[in-house]
Design an enzyme around this catalytic site. Structure first.
Site: not given
Ligand code: ADP
Length: 159
Positions: A17, A41
């Site tokens: 990232h 999630k």
């Protein structure tokens, strides 16, 4: 001012990232990291923990800001008045899903463009879920995440 949003779960942020963010900052004047609030999630880190780690890592980068959103990315983008979305591509396996999502977002908001950036090949296999799995079993994640994230992972898994 050219601004882009980089959306994701960042549970937790990895060197992959970070590589994408650095590349995005070389292209755009400002990058807004949009951390998705998606309780379904079942993330390992709370939203505020995920955001705080990113903020701390980029504390010396005034061109980066961290925000959160739930619901549709296009609504968050409109709210921010930003129409460039950054997504990272690792391998061909990412492409199908990313392609579907980019086309759907474009359909919902025609002004929107999704820009795909490739990480350095070193990170091309790296994912947050892999990092969590390795850390869970006591493996060394020091080449996958910054020291700050590594120590948060240790604390979290010892809770
Ligand atoms: P999401 O739940 O939206 O997939 P992630 O936090 O897993 O959120 O990923 C956010 C974005 O970063 C996605 O575009 C993903 O493809 C990209 N990404 C994640 N890991 C890497 C990596 N190692 N290299 C390049 N891109 C990555």
């Amino acid at each position: 001012m050219k601004t882009a949003i980089y959306p994701g779960s960042f549970d937790p942020i990895t060197n992959g990232h970070i590589d994408v963010i650095s590349r995005a900052l070389a292209i755009f004047d400002r990058v807004v990291v949009g951390v998705i609030h998606n309780p379904s999630k079942a993330p390992l880190f709370e939203l505020n923990e995920r955001m705080a780690m990113i903020q701390e890592l980029f504390v010396h980068e005034p061109r980066l800001s961290v925000n959160t959103f739930n619901g549709l990315l296009i609504d968050f983008a409109k709210e921010q008045n930003v129409f460039n979305i950054i997504r990272g591509l690792r391998a061909v396996s990412d492409f199908d899903y990313e392609f579907q999502m980019a086309i759907t977002n474009r359909h919902l908001s025609p002004q929107l463009d999704t820009i795909f950036l490739m990480t350095d090949v070193t990170y091309s296999y790296l994912s947050s879920s892999l990092v969590k799995q390795v850390a869970k079993y006591g493996g060394d994640v020091s080449t996958f995440v910054p020291l700050l994230v590594e120590s948060h992972l240790k604390d979290k898994l010892n809770e």
